[in-house]
Scaffold this motif. Structure first.
Motif, PDB file in Angstrom:
ATOM      1  N   VAL A 224       0.922  -1.086   0.009  1.00 10.24           N
ATOM      2  CA  VAL A 224      -0.041   0.113  -0.028  1.00 10.24           C
ATOM      3  C   VAL A 224       0.985   1.294  -0.043  1.00 10.24           C
ATOM      4  O   VAL A 224       1.847   1.257   0.769  1.00 10.24           O
ATOM      5  CB  VAL A 224      -0.840   0.045   1.313  1.00 10.24           C
ATOM      6  N   THR A 225       0.793   2.310  -0.951  1.00 11.59           N
ATOM      7  CA  THR A 225       1.303   3.301  -0.846  1.00 11.59           C
ATOM      8  C   THR A 225       0.541   4.529  -0.982  1.00 11.59           C
ATOM      9  O   THR A 225      -0.634   4.487  -1.360  1.00 11.59           O
ATOM     10  CB  THR A 225       2.252   3.340  -2.131  1.00 11.59           C
ATOM     11  N   VAL A 226       0.683   5.525  -0.038  1.00 12.28           N
ATOM     12  CA  VAL A 226      -0.129   6.828   0.229  1.00 12.28           C
ATOM     13  C   VAL A 226       0.339   7.973  -0.534  1.00 12.28           C
ATOM     14  O   VAL A 226       1.467   8.302  -0.141  1.00 12.28           O
ATOM     15  CB  VAL A 226      -0.396   6.986   1.594  1.00 12.28           C
ATOM     16  N   GLU A 227      -0.327   8.492  -1.349  1.00 11.95           N
ATOM     17  CA  GLU A 227      -0.048   9.791  -1.927  1.00 11.95           C
ATOM     18  C   GLU A 227      -1.087  10.912  -1.859  1.00 11.95           C
ATOM     19  O   GLU A 227      -2.360  10.612  -2.146  1.00 11.95           O
ATOM     20  CB  GLU A 227       0.322   9.684  -3.300  1.00 11.95           C
ATOM     21  N   SER A 228      -0.676  12.211  -1.296  1.00 11.82           N
ATOM     22  CA  SER A 228      -1.561  13.248  -0.891  1.00 11.82           C
ATOM     23  C   SER A 228      -2.128  14.018  -2.343  1.00 11.82           C
ATOM     24  O   SER A 228      -3.118  14.726  -2.547  1.00 11.82           O
ATOM     25  CB  SER A 228      -1.177  14.210  -0.133  1.00 11.82           C
ATOM     26  N   ASN A 229      -1.108  13.903  -3.191  1.00 10.95           N
ATOM     27  CA  ASN A 229      -1.382  14.794  -4.585  1.00 10.95           C
ATOM     28  C   ASN A 229      -1.796  13.898  -5.525  1.00 10.95           C
ATOM     29  O   ASN A 229      -1.270  12.976  -6.022  1.00 10.95           O
ATOM     30  CB  ASN A 229       0.105  15.244  -4.902  1.00 10.95           C
ATOM     31  N   PRO A 230      -3.064  14.135  -6.082  1.00 13.65           N
ATOM     32  CA  PRO A 230      -3.778  13.314  -7.001  1.00 13.65           C
ATOM     33  C   PRO A 230      -2.894  13.480  -8.455  1.00 13.65           C
ATOM     34  O   PRO A 230      -3.189  12.155  -8.999  1.00 13.65           O
ATOM     35  CB  PRO A 230      -5.139  14.085  -7.440  1.00 13.65           C
ATOM     36  N   GLU A 231      -2.370  14.275  -8.865  1.00 17.16           N
ATOM     37  CA  GLU A 231      -1.820  14.226 -10.051  1.00 17.16           C
ATOM     38  C   GLU A 231      -0.375  13.473 -10.106  1.00 17.16           C
ATOM     39  O   GLU A 231      -0.055  12.808 -11.220  1.00 17.16           O
ATOM     40  CB  GLU A 231      -1.163  15.821 -10.526  1.00 17.16           C
ATOM     41  N   SER A 232       0.296  13.568  -9.024  1.00 17.26           N
ATOM     42  CA  SER A 232       1.320  12.501  -8.918  1.00 17.26           C
ATOM     43  C   SER A 232       1.015  11.077  -8.889  1.00 17.26           C
ATOM     44  O   SER A 232       1.731  10.476  -9.369  1.00 17.26           O
ATOM     45  CB  SER A 232       2.286  12.909  -7.375  1.00 17.26           C
ATOM     46  N   ALA A 233      -0.114  10.872  -8.224  1.00 19.18           N
ATOM     47  CA  ALA A 233      -0.525   9.475  -8.001  1.00 19.18           C
ATOM     48  C   ALA A 233      -1.035   9.197  -9.288  1.00 19.18           C
ATOM     49  O   ALA A 233      -0.982   7.899  -9.848  1.00 19.18           O
ATOM     50  CB  ALA A 233      -1.830   9.455  -7.137  1.00 19.18           C
TER      51      ALA A 233
END
Length: 213
Positions: free
Chosen positions: A86-95
């Protein structure tokens, strides 16, 4: 979407071999050394991460800070076949870019990206993924959030005896409060791996590798 990030995606799709994780990793490194600097863990510090994953052989893995998907490629290349990652990213564009790069590398089915601020995502992880705790945690997001999120992981009992925690950039930009906490806690053994900042031959940096006793 940042122009540098779009440029990286284009470069990866054009220059790397589809379905070949190592080819994609190498291509991102090539871009960051020769085209435009990227703030992922990079090739030199990446070997410390690789070794830590291999030594733990984790069945459950958490990454805080997906960015453009580079470190998760490195982890996916070393982790056991059936591991939950599982990896968590707050920036939708980066994700979105990370997901596209994972797809190109042929590992998107092995990596679950949660698009949410880490402090909001962490309390939901047990329920979302039916997991008791994580064997391996990689921290590489906003440096002043390292300690907050680490303590949140502890509160949620997501760190157990034997959990390995790898934290990048503990020298540059630095995470002094995190280091003070983990080094002064009797619950952890910890070691600083001195190295250089990503895609630099001169600027000192370090990766802290810790284990819960």
């Amino acid at each position: 979407m940042g122009s540098k990030h779009s440029a990286l995606l284009k470069y990866v799709l054009e220059k790397s071999q589809p379905g070949n994780v190592q080819s994609v990793i190498n291509t991102i490194d090539e871009f960051a050394w020769n085209k435009r600097w990227l703030m992922n863990i990079g090739d030199k510090k990446g070997k410390i991460l690789d070794d830590a994953v291999r030594s733990r052989s984790p069945n459950t893995i958490l990454e805080l800070g997906t960015f453009l998907g580079y470190s998760s490629l490195r982890i996916a290349a070393q982790m056991p076949e059936k591991a939950l990652f599982v990896t968590v990213e707050s920036n939708p564009e980066s994700a979105t870019i990370a997901r596209r790069i994972h797809e190109h590398a042929g590992v998107s089915n092995r990596i679950h990206i949660v698009v949410e601020p880490t402090d909001q995502a962490i309390p939901q992880l047990k329920k979302l993924f039916n997991v008791d705790s994580f064997d391996f945690i990689f921290i590489d997001h906003t440096k002043n959030a390292y300690l907050r999120d680490f303590r949140l992981l502890e509160q949620e009992s997501l760190i157990k005896s034997g959990t390995v925690i790898v934290a990048d950039n503990v020298v540059i930009p630095g995470a002094p409060d995190y280091l003070k906490y983990v080094r002064n806690s009797s619950n952890y053994t910890t070691e600083l791996h001195k190295t250089k900042l990503e895609y630099s031959n001169y600027i000192p940096d370090g990766v802290e590798v810790s284990m819960r006793l």
